[in-house]
Design an enzyme around this catalytic site. Structure first.
Site, short mmCIF file in Angstrom:
data_model
loop_
_atom_site.label_atom_id
_atom_site.label_comp_id
_atom_site.label_asym_id
_atom_site.label_seq_id
_atom_site.Cartn_x
_atom_site.Cartn_y
_atom_site.Cartn_z
N SER A 1 -56.27 -43.12 -80.29
CA SER A 1 -57.47 -42.36 -80.71
C SER A 1 -58.08 -42.98 -81.97
CB SER A 1 -57.10 -40.91 -81.02
OG SER A 1 -56.75 -40.23 -79.85
N ARG B 1 -64.47 -37.31 -63.90
CA ARG B 1 -64.14 -36.43 -65.04
C ARG B 1 -65.44 -35.86 -65.63
NH1 ARG B 1 -59.82 -39.23 -68.83
NH2 ARG B 1 -59.85 -37.15 -69.77
N SER C 1 -61.77 -29.45 -77.58
CA SER C 1 -61.76 -30.88 -77.28
C SER C 1 -62.21 -31.72 -78.46
CB SER C 1 -62.68 -31.16 -76.08
OG SER C 1 -62.97 -32.53 -76.00
N ASP D 1 -51.61 -34.10 -74.76
CA ASP D 1 -51.16 -35.39 -74.21
C ASP D 1 -49.64 -35.47 -74.07
OD1 ASP D 1 -53.77 -36.18 -74.04
OD2 ASP D 1 -53.74 -37.42 -75.84
N ARG E 1 -49.69 -41.52 -68.70
CA ARG E 1 -48.69 -40.61 -69.27
C ARG E 1 -47.78 -40.02 -68.19
NH1 ARG E 1 -50.46 -41.01 -74.41
NH2 ARG E 1 -52.68 -40.71 -74.76
C1 S3P Z 1 -58.60 -37.55 -77.48
C2 S3P Z 1 -58.70 -36.20 -77.31
C3 S3P Z 1 -57.99 -35.47 -76.24
C4 S3P Z 1 -56.83 -36.29 -75.68
C5 S3P Z 1 -57.23 -37.72 -75.40
C6 S3P Z 1 -57.72 -38.39 -76.67
C7 S3P Z 1 -59.38 -38.17 -78.57
O1 S3P Z 1 -58.90 -35.22 -75.18
O2 S3P Z 1 -56.34 -35.70 -74.51
O3 S3P Z 1 -56.12 -38.44 -74.89
O4 S3P Z 1 -59.12 -39.35 -78.90
O5 S3P Z 1 -60.27 -37.51 -79.11
P1 S3P Z 1 -59.83 -33.88 -75.18
O6 S3P Z 1 -60.79 -34.00 -76.28
O7 S3P Z 1 -60.50 -33.92 -73.83
O8 S3P Z 1 -58.90 -32.73 -75.34
#
Ligand code: S3P
Length: 440
Positions: free
Chosen positions: A23, A127, A174, A325, A398
Site C-alpha cells: 500500500s 470489481r 475503504s 487482508d 492471499r
Molecule cells: C488497500 C485498502 C484495502 C485493502 C487493499 C489495499 C489500500 O482495500 O484490502 O489490499 O492500499 O488502500 P479497501 O479500501 O477496498 O478496503
C-alpha cells in the site's frame, strides 16, 4: 499457472525481513510523481501491482527508475514534475489486477487537463468502481465506466476536469476510496472534508503530510485544502508489509517449536489488528524495541513470534474491516484453535481479487476443516488438524499464500494450483518460506 506442492513442516525457525509494504509503495509512486523535485524511496516493493503503478506514471511522462541493492531490496527514484507535470498517455493505462492503483490513480486523473483510459485484467474488471466514481463525480469529474446492473466497472474513461472540494461521509469502510478522494482533493478548489466510519489504513494521509500538503486529521475526519505544491522529502523508507508477514507469523504460531524474528515490520496503528487478534487467541508475539523505529512516518519494529496454542475468538464487523487482508490467513489459524471462531460482517471479502469467503470455505473444506459461511460471516470450528488436498488460488495471491501455509500444517501433501498470482504482492514468498521452514 504455477502449481506449488507443499508437505507438512516440522517448524519455522530463524529470521526474515518482511517485504516492503505494498500500500505504501503504490502511494510512493503516485505522490512522488506529483512532487516538486526528485524523490528517493528506500525499500520499495518490486511486485506486479507496484509495477502497474510505475508503468502508468511512466506512460504519463514521469521518469522512474528502480535499482536493486546488494541486500536484494529495491530503491525507487522518481523525478517528480510537480502537480501539473503529468502528460496525456499515448495509450490506455493497463492496471492489471491492482485495485489500489486503479482506485487511487482515478482521483489524480480526474483533475488533469487530458483524457485517460484505465483498463484492467478480468478479475479487476468485475470489481466495483461506483464507490470512487460517485464521490469523484460529486467533485465535478467526468468518468465513463462499463455499467452492469447499476454498478460501474473498469474500463474507466476519465475526462479530466477542474474539480471542487466536497464534504464526503464515507458509505464504505475503504482506504482506497478515502485515498482516491484525498488525491483528487489536492487539485480541487476549496477544502475537502472526508469523514470515515472507522479509521481505515492512513498511509495516504501520512505520506501527504510527509510531502507538506497541509492535511489535517482529527479522529475520523480528514481535511485537506487545494495544494499549491507537494514538497519532496528527498528520501524516505518504506517498512515491511504486515499483511505479507502475516503468513509467516501464523505459520510460526501454529508449528510447535517455532521461533521466528521478522525484521522491520510496519506497525502503523491502523494495520496491527492481526497481531491484536492473534494475541487474544493466545499467540506469543513480542515487539522488540531494539533496532526499531516506532516514531518514523510509518512506524516499524522487529517482532518475535514463538509457537503457541490458540483458542477461538469472535472478530466483529469493525475489527474485520481493520484486518480485511489478513482474514484468509486468520481462517487457517482458526482451524487450529480450540472452539468456534466467528468472523462477522466480512462482505468486503466477496469483492477482493476473488470472493475470499468462497475461496477459503472451498479450499479449507477440502482439507477437512469445519468451516462454513452464513451470509457474509465465517464460522470455523477448530478440529486440531487438516489433511493435504488439491486446492486452488482462484487467481488470488492471499488465498494462494494462505493455502501454502495450510499445507505446511496439514498431514500429507497439498497442491496449490494457479499460484503465480503470488507475484502480485510477494514475489519472494516461496524463497523466504523455504529459508525459514524446517521440513525434516
Ligand atoms: C488497500 C485498502 C484495502 C485493502 C487493499 C489495499 C489500500 O482495500 O484490502 O489490499 O492500499 O488502500 P479497501 O479500501 O477496498 O478496503
Amino acid at each position: 499457472m504455477k502449481t506449488i506442492k507443499v508437505r507438512k513442516a516440522i517448524k519455522i525457525k530463524g529470521e526474515c525481513i518482511a517485504p516492503a509494504d505494498k500500500s505504501v509503495s503504490q502511494r510512493a509512486v503516485m505522490i512522488s510523481s506529483l512532487a516538486n523535485s526528485p524523490v528517493r524511496v528506500d525499500n520499495f516493493l518490486d511486485c506486479d501491482d507496484c509495477r502497474r503503478a510505475i508503468n502508468a506514471f511512466r506512460a504519463m511522462g514521469i521518469k522512474i527508475t528502480l535499482k536493486k541493492t546488494a541486500a536484494n531490496t529495491s530503491i525507487l527514484y522518481v523525478q517528480g514534475r510537480g502537480l501539473k507535470g503529468l502528460k496525456k498517455a499515448k495509450h490506455a493505462l493497463y492496471i492489471g489486477n491492482s485495485g489500489t492503483t486503479m482506485r487511487l490513480i482515478a482521483g489524480i486523473l480526474a483533475a488533469q487537463d487530458f483524457k485517460s483510459v484505465l483498463t484492467a485484467d478480468p478479475s479487476l474488471s468485475v470489481r466495483p468502481m461506483k464507490r470512487i466514481t460517485g464521490p469523484l463525480k460529486a467533485m465535478g469529474a467526468q468518468i465513463k465506466a462499463r455499467i452492469k446492473a447499476k454498478q460501474e466497472y473498469p474500463p474507466l474513461v476519465i475526462f479530466g476536469k477542474d474539480l471542487s472540494a466536497i464534504k464526503y461521509s464515507m458509505p464504505v469502510k475503504s482506504a482506497q476510496v478515502k485515498s482516491c478522494v484525498l488525491l483528487a482533493a489536492i487539485f480541487a478548489k476549496g477544502t475537502t472534508r472526508v469523514k470515515e466510519q472507522i479509521k481505515t489504513r492512513d498511509h495516504t494521509e501520512r505520506m501527504l503530510r510527509l510531502f507538506k500538503s497541509g492535511i489535517s486529521v482529527n479522529g475520523l475526519s480528514v481535511k485537506i485544502k487545494q495544494v499549491k505544491e507537494l514538497k519532496s522529502p528527498v528520501n524516505f523508507f518504506i517498512p515491511g508489509d504486515i499483511s505479507s508477514a502475516a503468513f509467516f507469523i501464523v505459520g510460526a504460531t501454529l508449528l510447535s517449536g517455532s521461533r521466528l524474528k521478522v525484521k522491520k515490520i510496519g506497525l502503523n496503528p491502523t494495520r496491527i489488528y492481526l497481531l491484536k487478534i492473534l494475541k487474544r487467541m493466545g499467540a506469543k508475539i513480542e515487539i522488540l524495541k531494539k533496532g526499531s523505529n516506532l516514531k518514523s512516518f510509518e512506524p516499524y519494529a522487529d517482532i518475535r513470534v514463538v509457537s503457541a496454542s490458540l483458542k477461538s475468538t469472535t472478530i466483529k464487523e469493525t475489527e474485520a474491516a481493520y484486518c480485511i487482508d489478513e482474514l484468509p490467513i486468520l481462517c487457517v489459524a482458526a482451524c487450529f484453535a480450540t472452539g468456534t471462531t466467528k468472523i462477522l460482517g466480512a462482505s468486503e471479502l466477496r469483492i477482493k481479487e476473488t470472493d475470499r469467503i468462497y475461496s477459503m470455505v472451498t479450499n479449507l473444506g477440502k482439507m477437512g476443516a469445519d468451516i462454513k459461511s452464513e451470509d457474509n460471516n465465517l464460522i470455523i470450528t477448530g478440529t486440531g488438524g487438516l489433511h493435504g488436498a488439491q486446492v486452488e488460488s482462484f487467481g488470488d495471491h492471499r488465498t494462494a499464500m494462505s493455502m501454502i501455509i495450510a499445507g505446511l500444517l496439514a498431514s500429507g501433501e497439498t497442491t496449490v494450483k494457479n499460484s503465480s498470482c503470488i507475484n502480485k504482492s510477494f514475489p519472494e514468498f516461496m524463497k523466504i518460506l523455504k529459508n525459514i521452514t524446517k521440513l525434516t
